[in-house]
Enzyme design. Structure first.
Site, short mmCIF file in Angstrom:
data_model
loop_
_atom_site.label_atom_id
_atom_site.label_comp_id
_atom_site.label_asym_id
_atom_site.label_seq_id
_atom_site.Cartn_x
_atom_site.Cartn_y
_atom_site.Cartn_z
N ALA A 12 0.85 -1.19 0.00
CA ALA A 12 0.00 0.00 0.00
C ALA A 12 0.89 1.24 0.00
O ALA A 12 2.02 1.19 0.48
CB ALA A 12 -0.88 -0.02 1.24
N GLY A 29 0.46 -5.22 0.72
CA GLY A 29 -0.65 -5.24 -0.22
C GLY A 29 -0.26 -5.82 -1.57
O GLY A 29 -1.09 -6.38 -2.29
N GLU A 37 -0.65 -9.39 -1.16
CA GLU A 37 -2.09 -9.67 -1.04
C GLU A 37 -2.74 -9.68 -2.42
O GLU A 37 -3.59 -10.53 -2.72
CB GLU A 37 -2.73 -8.66 -0.09
CG GLU A 37 -2.24 -8.86 1.35
CD GLU A 37 -2.66 -7.77 2.32
OE1 GLU A 37 -3.05 -8.11 3.45
OE2 GLU A 37 -2.60 -6.59 1.96
N GLU A 58 3.89 -5.54 7.21
CA GLU A 58 3.04 -4.51 7.81
C GLU A 58 3.36 -4.23 9.28
O GLU A 58 3.30 -3.08 9.73
CB GLU A 58 1.56 -4.89 7.68
CG GLU A 58 0.98 -4.69 6.29
CD GLU A 58 1.21 -5.87 5.35
OE1 GLU A 58 2.08 -6.72 5.64
OE2 GLU A 58 0.53 -5.94 4.32
C1 3H9 Z 1 0.52 -2.47 3.33
O1 3H9 Z 1 0.76 -2.90 2.23
C2 3H9 Z 1 -0.82 -2.59 3.99
C3 3H9 Z 1 -1.77 -3.57 3.31
O2 3H9 Z 1 -1.64 -4.84 3.89
C4 3H9 Z 1 -3.20 -3.20 3.55
C5 3H9 Z 1 -3.72 -1.98 2.92
C6 3H9 Z 1 -5.22 -1.87 3.06
N1 3H9 Z 1 4.62 3.59 0.02
O3 3H9 Z 1 13.25 1.75 0.11
P1 3H9 Z 1 13.66 2.52 -1.08
C7 3H9 Z 1 9.34 5.01 -1.42
S1 3H9 Z 1 1.70 -1.66 4.22
C8 3H9 Z 1 5.06 4.79 -0.38
O4 3H9 Z 1 14.78 3.47 -0.95
P2 3H9 Z 1 14.67 0.16 -2.39
C9 3H9 Z 1 10.45 5.42 -0.47
O5 3H9 Z 1 9.99 6.32 0.49
C10 3H9 Z 1 3.09 -1.51 3.12
N2 3H9 Z 1 6.35 5.03 -0.70
O6 3H9 Z 1 13.92 1.55 -2.34
C11 3H9 Z 1 11.45 6.01 -1.42
O7 3H9 Z 1 11.01 7.31 -1.76
P3 3H9 Z 1 12.04 8.48 -2.15
C12 3H9 Z 1 3.89 -2.74 3.11
C13 3H9 Z 1 7.19 4.00 -0.64
O8 3H9 Z 1 14.81 -0.19 -3.82
C14 3H9 Z 1 11.32 5.14 -2.67
O9 3H9 Z 1 10.02 4.54 -2.58
N3 3H9 Z 1 5.05 -2.56 2.28
C15 3H9 Z 1 6.79 2.72 -0.23
O10 3H9 Z 1 15.88 0.19 -1.51
C16 3H9 Z 1 12.35 4.05 -2.77
O11 3H9 Z 1 12.36 3.30 -1.58
C17 3H9 Z 1 6.26 -2.20 2.77
O12 3H9 Z 1 6.42 -2.01 3.94
C18 3H9 Z 1 5.43 2.52 0.11
N4 3H9 Z 1 4.96 1.33 0.47
O13 3H9 Z 1 13.68 -0.87 -1.71
C19 3H9 Z 1 7.37 -2.09 1.76
N5 3H9 Z 1 7.87 1.90 -0.25
O14 3H9 Z 1 12.75 7.99 -3.38
C20 3H9 Z 1 8.22 -0.89 2.02
C21 3H9 Z 1 8.90 2.64 -0.68
O15 3H9 Z 1 11.19 9.64 -2.36
N6 3H9 Z 1 9.22 -0.69 1.01
N7 3H9 Z 1 8.51 3.91 -0.90
O16 3H9 Z 1 12.96 8.58 -0.95
C22 3H9 Z 1 10.38 -1.36 0.96
O17 3H9 Z 1 10.62 -2.26 1.73
C23 3H9 Z 1 11.39 -0.95 -0.07
O18 3H9 Z 1 11.03 0.33 -0.54
C24 3H9 Z 1 11.54 -1.89 -1.29
C25 3H9 Z 1 12.48 -1.22 -2.33
C26 3H9 Z 1 12.14 -3.21 -0.84
C27 3H9 Z 1 10.23 -2.14 -1.96
#
Ligand code: 3H9
Length: 644
Positions: free
Chosen positions: A62, A101, A104, A124
């Protein structure tokens, strides 16, 4: 803007999502995906759909930026249901990571295939929520309750091969994912389709299983993992629709919690810290060959970390014996990795082959970067830099790892002072994430950029700090300890103060932590300042050290310790020693104690900001979370104080 594009490969539709940087599931993504299912269902020529993503990753979850706002339709659980109910089977083609998500959505698809480098997970809880679009309800139906509990309560993603074994994905492929996914779809269409995940059976688990899982989930210290576990259990004991309603309610409840807000704050701070805007277009200098001066715990830790990141390391010590000891210290770090199964014996040998020990500074002529980690004494450090100034290349970056001394004084007289910088690692340096980067007024921008690039290469959390005693972290630590001592002086029991901070979320309170690390380090530093004529007030800790109580290493500090036992016992001897400085006795509720101590940290943080020592409040929070054990789910002192 259209985020989804469709291409046809015969009777297979390939839907590509492109929502940089990480294909987060924003409102627009939910909307387009929901509509796309209907559109493709209505197309009689499409027999299967491959869902694939452009860029670095499959849907990463999400859009966390939307979490602070009211939820907007279509909600993600409805999108997942819609996918699952599609007449045409969907196949999720995963590269990078399918997280939260994103996973999911993949579970709503009839099949999931992943490239071998991909990961899937439900992180999450690391954001203070639980999965909110069937993660706690579909995962146990897809891969069993045990896998679901592990994935959901730990928040740790699983590599593709393990996910295949666990039943979370149907196939792992190498090579061109899109081609493999289309081929998979064709094959799948030739056989009977599997039952949608929501329709699969779920067996209840014995009470003992839940008890053990509860105990493990409670270790995280905050509520999300426990609530996630409750949600999975609920799913095993109720039907799908009831479980979904329960999960959604818990998700929305936690989404608005202080813990979730704190964890989101840290999440974004951690992403911003490694790439400061001011250095965006500045190329760092190279650091492929690194010299480390000093092979003690700190020097060896730095050498180990650099080597692990692939750099060639030259370790300099005073004499042959110290070189051997230093190399042995580095060896122990890799031994630890071998023991934990993280490194093979051959890997260890390869690591050690890239660490050269020497007593000869001339070896550093080829170094790109040299980090000094010798005894914390200005004369010793200046002698090191005088030597480095003679032997190193004029463009080599020269760094001090000092924690208290003024870097300007250390670099005095150094030729090309623009290449000098403070890199303050935390011990053990191969493990601790924090790196304070301390430029002097002379430091060149590309040298500062090198500090940040090094942090990224070492997988550390860099925070820029200005010059003052203790920089950001140790300066706040000093204030924190002083406030804790002030409470003792007012008659609050030492053990109550420690318990209050443990209740707050620290692993240890301020006094037990000092007993573990040794009271003498800070004492010696105060004595040094006194010897220089500075007016440093006598602390309670000084009284203990003067009485020989330096902590666990002397069988007693703020507490007594029985032989061979690290359990702190309140000490009559300490009460007697401090009697003259303690006025009365005072019962303060633990939350109030914590509030006072966190308040003191934040007040020091404010001063640090005013003086320009830290660039932003979230940098201070990162220092506390990554260097000083501040609970992540409280967001750091600056965030916490803004909430209270
Ligand atoms: C969820 O899904 C809830 C659902 O179950 C239910 C919903 C109803 N959103 O980490 P990076 C941005 S909860 C918005 O450096 P990497 C981050 O801020 C979510 N922005 O890249 C950064 O921005 P900027 C569960 C996001 O290649 C840029 O993307 N998911 C999100 O080293 C690059 O990020 C997670 O917890 C986001 N979800 O790693 C996953 N994620 O360039 C969280 C990232 O402006 N994300 N950004 O600074 C990660 O673990 C890593 O970003 C990922 C890529 C491994 C994907």
């Amino acid at each position: 803007m259209t985020l989804l594009t469709v291409r046809r490969d015969g009777d297979i539709a390939v839907v590509t999502l492109d929502n940089p940087p990480v294909n987060a599931i924003s409102e627009a993504v939910r909307k387009e995906l929901f509509e796309m299912v209907g559109q493709l269902d209505a197309d009689p020529d499409v027999r299967a759909v491959v869902l694939i993503c452009a860029g670095r990753t499959f849907l990463a979850g999400a859009d966390v930026r939307e979490f602070g706002k009211p939820p907007v339709e279509p909600h993600l659980p409805d999108v997942v249901d819609r996918l699952e109910a599609a007449d045409t089977p969907w196949i999720a083609a995963i590269h990078g990571a399918a997280l939260g998500g994103g996973f999911e959505i993949a579970m709503g698809c009839r099949f999931r295939i992943a490239v071998d480098s991909a990961r899937v997970g439900l992180p999450e809880v690391t954001l203070g929520v639980i999965p909110g679009a069937s993660g706690t309800v579909r995962t146990p139906r897809l891969a069993g309750v045990e896998v679901a509990v592990d994935l959901v309560t730990s928040g740790r993603p699983m590599p593709a091969a393990k996910a295949l074994e666990a039943g979370l994905v149907d196939a792992v492929v190498s090579g061109d994912l899109e081609r493999e996914a289309v081929a998979f779809a064709r094959k799948a269409l030739a056989a009977d389709l599997p039952v949608p995940v929501s329709k699969r059976p779920l067996a209840p688990m014995p009470e003992a299983f839940w008890q053990a899982a509860r105990k493990a989930a409670a270790k995280a210290g905050h509520q999300a993992p426990l609530r996630a576990l409750d949600s999975i259990r609920f799913a095993t004991e109720h039907d799908f629709a009831e479980a979904m309603a329960h999960e959604r309610e818990t998700f929305l409840d936690l989404r608005g919690s202080d813990e979730a807000a704190a964890l989101r704050h840290i999440f974004f701070a951690e992403r911003a810290a490694p790439k400061p805007a001011a250095l965006k277009d500045i190329a760092p200098r190279p650091f492929g060959t690194v010299g480390v001066i000093g092979g003690g715990t700190m020097g060896a830790g730095i050498a180990g970390a650099c080597r692990e990141a692939g750099m060639e390391v030259i370790l300099i010590e005073r004499d042959a014996e110290a070189v051997a000891r230093g190399l042995a210290n580095v060896g122990k770090i890799f031994d630890g990795a071998v023991k934990r199964g993280k490194l093979s014996k051959e890997g260890r040998a390869e690591r050690m082959a890239g660490v050269r020990g020497s007593t000869d500074y001339a070896e550093l002529a080829q170094a790109d970067l040299v980090i000094e980690a010798v005894f914390e004494e200005i004369g010793v450090k200046r002698a090191v830099f005088a030597e480095l100034g003679r032997v190193c290349r004029a463009d080599a970056v020269l760094a001090t790892n000092t924690s208290y001394l003024d870097p300007r004084a250390i670099a005095e007289g150094l030729p090309h002072p623009e290449r000098f910088i403070g890199l303050h690692f935390f011990s053990p340096a191969h493990i601790m994430k924090l790196l304070e980067i301390v430029p002097t007024p002379d430091t060149a921008d590309d040298v500062l950029a090198t500090g940040f690039a090094l942090a990224r290469a070492l997988n550390k959390m860099p925070v820029q700090a200005g010059i003052c005693e203790g920089f950001i972290g140790n300066r706040i630590l000093k204030r924190y300890r002083a406030e804790a001592e002030a409470l003792v002086s007012q008659g609050v029991a030492i053990s109550e103060i420690d318990a209050a901070m443990r209740d707050y979320g620290f692993r240890m309170g301020p006094f037990e932590a000092q007993d573990l690390g040794g009271l003498d380090i800070a004492f010696l530093q105060r004595e040094g300042a006194r010897a220089e004529g500075q007016d440093v007030a006598e602390t309670l800790g000084d009284i203990l050290v003067r009485a020989g109580r330096k902590g666990q290493k002397t069988a007693g500090g703020w507490y007594d310790y029985a032989e061979g036992d690290r359990t702190p016992q309140p000490s009559d001897a300490v009460s007697k020693l401090l009697a003259g400085r303690v006025t009365g006795s005072r019962d303060l509720p633990r939350p109030e104690i914590a509030e006072r101590l966190v308040g003191a940290m934040a007040a020091e943080g404010q001063a640090i900001l005013r003086e320009g020592i830290a660039q932003a409040p979230q940098d201070i929070d990162l220092v506390e979370v990554h260097g000083y054990g501040f609970p992540r789910w409280k967001g750091g002192p600056m965030f916490a104080i803004g909430k209270s």
